[in-house]
Enzyme design. Structure first.
Site, PDB file in Angstrom:
ATOM      1  N   ARG A  66      18.754   5.374  -3.213  1.00 25.56           N
ATOM      2  CA  ARG A  66      18.505   6.226  -4.375  1.00 25.56           C
ATOM      3  C   ARG A  66      18.856   7.694  -4.094  1.00 25.56           C
ATOM      4  O   ARG A  66      19.388   8.397  -4.946  1.00 25.56           O
ATOM      5  CB  ARG A  66      17.020   6.088  -4.743  1.00 25.56           C
ATOM      6  CG  ARG A  66      16.589   6.808  -5.976  1.00 25.56           C
ATOM      7  CD  ARG A  66      17.008   6.034  -7.192  1.00 25.56           C
ATOM      8  NE  ARG A  66      16.775   6.820  -8.391  1.00 25.56           N
ATOM      9  CZ  ARG A  66      16.223   6.350  -9.495  1.00 25.56           C
ATOM     10  NH1 ARG A  66      15.877   5.083  -9.573  1.00 25.56           N
ATOM     11  NH2 ARG A  66      16.048   7.116 -10.536  1.00 25.56           N
ATOM     12  N   ASN A 108      15.290  18.147 -20.861  1.00 26.65           N
ATOM     13  CA  ASN A 108      15.207  16.748 -21.268  1.00 26.65           C
ATOM     14  C   ASN A 108      14.571  16.707 -22.653  1.00 26.65           C
ATOM     15  O   ASN A 108      13.919  17.666 -23.065  1.00 26.65           O
ATOM     16  CB  ASN A 108      14.343  15.988 -20.249  1.00 26.65           C
ATOM     17  CG  ASN A 108      14.466  14.476 -20.375  1.00 26.65           C
ATOM     18  OD1 ASN A 108      15.171  13.960 -21.251  1.00 26.65           O
ATOM     19  ND2 ASN A 108      13.767  13.759 -19.516  1.00 26.65           N
ATOM     20  N   THR A 109      14.743  15.621 -23.329  1.00 32.52           N
ATOM     21  CA  THR A 109      14.084  15.440 -24.622  1.00 32.52           C
ATOM     22  C   THR A 109      13.339  14.119 -24.612  1.00 32.52           C
ATOM     23  O   THR A 109      13.782  13.146 -23.993  1.00 32.52           O
ATOM     24  CB  THR A 109      15.098  15.551 -25.780  1.00 32.52           C
ATOM     25  OG1 THR A 109      14.478  15.112 -26.985  1.00 32.52           O
ATOM     26  CG2 THR A 109      16.348  14.755 -25.531  1.00 32.52           C
ATOM     27  N   HIS A 110      12.186  14.116 -25.259  1.00 33.78           N
ATOM     28  CA  HIS A 110      11.278  12.973 -25.130  1.00 33.78           C
ATOM     29  C   HIS A 110      10.701  12.612 -26.498  1.00 33.78           C
ATOM     30  O   HIS A 110      10.294  13.493 -27.254  1.00 33.78           O
ATOM     31  CB  HIS A 110      10.148  13.346 -24.168  1.00 33.78           C
ATOM     32  CG  HIS A 110       9.260  12.204 -23.835  1.00 33.78           C
ATOM     33  ND1 HIS A 110       9.647  11.154 -23.022  1.00 33.78           N
ATOM     34  CD2 HIS A 110       7.995  11.924 -24.221  1.00 33.78           C
ATOM     35  CE1 HIS A 110       8.659  10.294 -22.921  1.00 33.78           C
ATOM     36  NE2 HIS A 110       7.640  10.728 -23.635  1.00 33.78           N
ATOM     37  N   ASP A 142      11.271  18.817 -14.192  1.00 36.65           N
ATOM     38  CA  ASP A 142      10.782  19.124 -12.842  1.00 36.65           C
ATOM     39  C   ASP A 142      10.658  17.807 -12.081  1.00 36.65           C
ATOM     40  O   ASP A 142      11.163  16.780 -12.539  1.00 36.65           O
ATOM     41  CB  ASP A 142       9.489  19.953 -12.879  1.00 36.65           C
ATOM     42  CG  ASP A 142       8.301  19.182 -13.434  1.00 36.65           C
ATOM     43  OD1 ASP A 142       8.438  17.948 -13.647  1.00 36.65           O
ATOM     44  OD2 ASP A 142       7.242  19.800 -13.650  1.00 36.65           O
ATOM     45  N   ALA A 143       9.981  17.839 -10.948  1.00 42.46           N
ATOM     46  CA  ALA A 143       9.948  16.646 -10.103  1.00 42.46           C
ATOM     47  C   ALA A 143       9.013  15.562 -10.639  1.00 42.46           C
ATOM     48  O   ALA A 143       9.015  14.436 -10.141  1.00 42.46           O
ATOM     49  CB  ALA A 143       9.558  17.034  -8.673  1.00 42.46           C
ATOM     50  N   GLY A 144       8.217  15.876 -11.644  1.00 39.41           N
ATOM     51  CA  GLY A 144       7.290  14.892 -12.196  1.00 39.41           C
ATOM     52  C   GLY A 144       7.931  14.063 -13.295  1.00 39.41           C
ATOM     53  O   GLY A 144       9.126  14.201 -13.594  1.00 39.41           O
ATOM     54  N   ASP A 146       8.292  13.605 -16.959  1.00 38.63           N
ATOM     55  CA  ASP A 146       8.124  14.269 -18.265  1.00 38.63           C
ATOM     56  C   ASP A 146       7.039  15.338 -18.211  1.00 38.63           C
ATOM     57  O   ASP A 146       6.229  15.472 -19.146  1.00 38.63           O
ATOM     58  CB  ASP A 146       7.807  13.222 -19.355  1.00 38.63           C
ATOM     59  CG  ASP A 146       8.915  12.193 -19.483  1.00 38.63           C
ATOM     60  OD1 ASP A 146      10.087  12.551 -19.289  1.00 38.63           O
ATOM     61  OD2 ASP A 146       8.604  11.024 -19.763  1.00 38.63           O
TER      62      ASP A 146
HETATM   63  C1  GAR Z   1      15.730   9.563 -27.353  1.00 42.86           C
HETATM   64  O1  GAR Z   1      14.664   9.269 -28.207  1.00 42.86           O
HETATM   65  C2  GAR Z   1      15.226  10.212 -26.081  1.00 42.86           C
HETATM   66  O2  GAR Z   1      14.152  11.048 -26.262  1.00 42.86           O
HETATM   67  C3  GAR Z   1      14.815   9.003 -25.307  1.00 42.86           C
HETATM   68  O3  GAR Z   1      15.871   8.098 -25.494  1.00 42.86           O
HETATM   69  C4  GAR Z   1      16.392   8.293 -26.809  1.00 42.86           C
HETATM   70  C5  GAR Z   1      17.885   8.422 -26.691  1.00 42.86           C
HETATM   71  O4  GAR Z   1      18.510   8.208 -27.920  1.00 42.86           O
HETATM   72  N1  GAR Z   1      14.627   9.330 -23.921  1.00 42.86           N
HETATM   73  C6  GAR Z   1      13.607   8.877 -23.212  1.00 42.86           C
HETATM   74  O5  GAR Z   1      12.768   8.113 -23.658  1.00 42.86           O
HETATM   75  C7  GAR Z   1      13.579   9.372 -21.788  1.00 42.86           C
HETATM   76  N2  GAR Z   1      12.367   9.007 -21.151  1.00 42.86           N
HETATM   77  P1  GAR Z   1      20.085   8.249 -28.068  1.00 42.86           P
HETATM   78  O6  GAR Z   1      20.718   7.383 -26.988  1.00 42.86           O
HETATM   79  O7  GAR Z   1      20.339   7.712 -29.429  1.00 42.86           O
HETATM   80  O8  GAR Z   1      20.511   9.680 -27.938  1.00 42.86           O
END
Ligand code: GAR
Length: 191
Positions: A66, A108-110, A142-144, A146
């Site tokens: 990894r 990142n987006t969540h 960061d390292a965690g 989300d």
């Molecule tokens: C999004 O909702 C994003 O937040 C999520 O994957 C989707 C990607 O959509 N990411 C996570 O859950 C990361 N932990 P997309 O492929 O249609 O852009």
């Protein structure tokens, strides 16, 4: 010079498409200079290619080291000299080598209102907990898991009859807008 952005994806890439659309329409104070994925043959790579953006694929083979994979990912991303890295549905955690190089400039987006429901199953977890409101969050990596600094967040109501698909789609409408807005804010903030 526009902010140089590398976007990392693992799936359909609709968040990536939101950035590409904003760029094409002159609404993005940044340029997507490359798109990377840990998976070949995903729709997101086709979206990048259709927009004329260079792509690279760096799969994590079963049983692979990894840390080596992470370091190689950092090298691949580094080739494009990004000022911002956007994890847009990239379903891998970054390791020390990557964060050493890009931790200061990776977002990142969540699909939940962090710190609620971190991890891979945020939408299902929110439904399972019976919350009336969930949402979308854009945050610094960061390292965690989300756990980084929150840059933008917006609530999304859970509606009667919602399943994972309908709720996730409604959240993604908000995520796409928040992501474009956040990239623009970061771009304007650097000058
Ligand atoms: C999004 O909702 C994003 O937040 C999520 O994957 C989707 C990607 O959509 N990411 C996570 O859950 C990361 N932990 P997309 O492929 O249609 O852009």
């Amino acid at each position: 010079m526009p902010l140089r952005v590398v976007v990392l994806i693992s799936g359909t890439g609709t968040l990536l498409q939101a950035l590409l659309d904003a760029q094409a329409e002159g609404r993005l104070d940044a340029q997507v200079v490359a798109v990377g994925s840990d998976r070949p043959d995903i729709a997101g790579l086709q979206r990048a290619a259709a927009a004329g953006v260079p792509t690279f694929v760096h799969p994590l083979a079963k049983g692979a080291d990894r840390a080596v994979w992470d370091s190689e990912l950092a090298d691949l991303v580094g080739e494009y000299r990004p000022e911002l890295v956007v994890s847009a549905g990239f379903m891998k955690l970054f390791g020390a080598a990557f964060l050493d190089r890009f931790g200061d400039c990776t977002i990142n987006t969540h699909p939940a209102l962090l710190p609620a429901f971190p991890g891979m199953h945020a939408v299902a977890d929110a439904l399972a907990h019976g919350v009336e409101t969930t949402g979308a969050t854009v945050f610094r990596v960061d390292a965690g898991i989300d756990s980084g600094e929150i840059l933008a967040a917006e609530p999304v109501p859970v509606l009667p009859g919602d399943d994972v698909e309908t709720l996730h789609e409604r959240i993604k409408l908000v995520e796409r807008r928040l992501l474009v807005d956040t990239v623009n804010q970061l771009s304007r903030g650097r000058s």
